[in-house]
Design an enzyme around this catalytic site. Structure first.
Site, PDB file in Angstrom:
ATOM      1  N   ASP A 134       9.625 -31.836  23.761  1.00  0.00           N
ATOM      2  CA  ASP A 134       7.676 -31.312  23.630  1.00  0.00           C
ATOM      3  C   ASP A 134       7.529 -32.383  23.216  1.00  0.00           C
ATOM      4  O   ASP A 134       7.783 -32.935  22.336  1.00  0.00           O
ATOM      5  CB  ASP A 134       7.715 -30.553  22.772  1.00  0.00           C
ATOM      6  CG  ASP A 134       6.452 -29.473  23.471  1.00  0.00           C
ATOM      7  OD1 ASP A 134       6.457 -29.076  24.350  1.00  0.00           O
ATOM      8  OD2 ASP A 134       5.964 -28.674  22.341  1.00  0.00           O
ATOM      9  N   HIS A 149      20.793 -31.918  16.595  1.00  0.00           N
ATOM     10  CA  HIS A 149      19.836 -32.386  17.037  1.00  0.00           C
ATOM     11  C   HIS A 149      19.354 -33.383  15.884  1.00  0.00           C
ATOM     12  O   HIS A 149      20.132 -32.714  13.945  1.00  0.00           O
ATOM     13  CB  HIS A 149      19.164 -32.056  16.918  1.00  0.00           C
ATOM     14  CG  HIS A 149      17.281 -32.209  17.514  1.00  0.00           C
ATOM     15  ND1 HIS A 149      16.598 -32.615  16.743  1.00  0.00           N
ATOM     16  CD2 HIS A 149      16.957 -32.424  18.789  1.00  0.00           C
ATOM     17  CE1 HIS A 149      15.255 -32.635  17.019  1.00  0.00           C
ATOM     18  NE2 HIS A 149      15.600 -32.406  18.464  1.00  0.00           N
TER      19      HIS A 149
END
Length: 219
Positions: free
Chosen positions: A64, A186
């Site tokens: 995002d 991540h």
């Protein structure tokens, strides 16, 4: 007419004609009309404009755009010059330094990567100010799935870098016999110590590119 770099315009022409994309365009236009959204309209397709279809050597998949003022510039993980790098980006620079010995740059803009052939692709390309995930499930994910599929099917020898489970699910369609797929945790502070640090993705990607006779990325 979608304002996007010419090679992407050709590759994705049929996608722009699909009903979901027309609905998405209307939604995004209304959102930008109603209040602040990011990135600025002219930068929504910055990842594509800076990295043409046939020049892409590496693809990094994010999720995002940043949703606070002045941060997002249309490239995943990247922030505009003059903006303090967020924690995930700090961790990316830390891994680059550990992996390649390259010290952190003076700012957090990754435009220089994009200009070398790194497609910095967020799954969702827009967001409403202060509202993380507000433009998810409106069609962007379908569009960016198509982008990944076209690259995976029509090109060979690309490095796909998938950090975290979301990116890994999105990259599940990639043929591992045609491309190099690098996966790890991540770079977020919540997960970086569970396998992001020490993944050596930057040196591995460059070694793969050099083996094909391509110029490595100056990370």
């Amino acid at each position: 007419m979608v304002k996007i770099e010419a090679s992407w315009g050709r590759v994705l022409a049929d996608e722009f004609e699909k009903p979901y994309f027309k609905s998405l365009t209307e939604f995004v236009r209304n959102e930008y009309h109603q209040g602040p959204c990011y990135p600025p309209g002219r930068q929504i397709f910055a990842a594509f404009d800076l990295c043409p279809f046939d020049k892409a050597k590496v693809v990094i998949i994010g999720q995002d755009p940043y949703h606070e003022p002045g941060q997002a510039e249309g490239l995943c993980f990247s922030v505009a010059q003059g903006v303090t790098p967020p924690p995930s980006l700090v961790n990316i620079f830390k891994e680059i330094e550990d992996d390649l010995g390259t010290p952190p740059p003076p700012d957090g803009s990754l435009r220089r990567w994009a200009e070398q052939g790194v497609l910095l692709l967020n799954a969702t390309l827009t967001v409403r100010a202060h509202m993380a995930g507000s433009h998810q499930r409106r069609g962007w994910e379908e569009f960016t799935d198509a982008v990944i599929s076209r690259l995976a099917q029509e090109r060979t020898g690309i490095v796909f870098i998938l950090w975290g489970s979301y990116a890994q699910r999105k990259g599940a369609v990639i043929d591992r016999t045609r491309h190099l797929v690098l996966q790890s945790a991540h770079p977020s502070p919540l997960s970086a110590y569970r396998g992001f640090f020490g993944n050596h993705h930057f040196s591995t990607a460059n070694a793969y590119l050099e083996k094909q006779g391509l110029t490595p990325i100056r990370w």
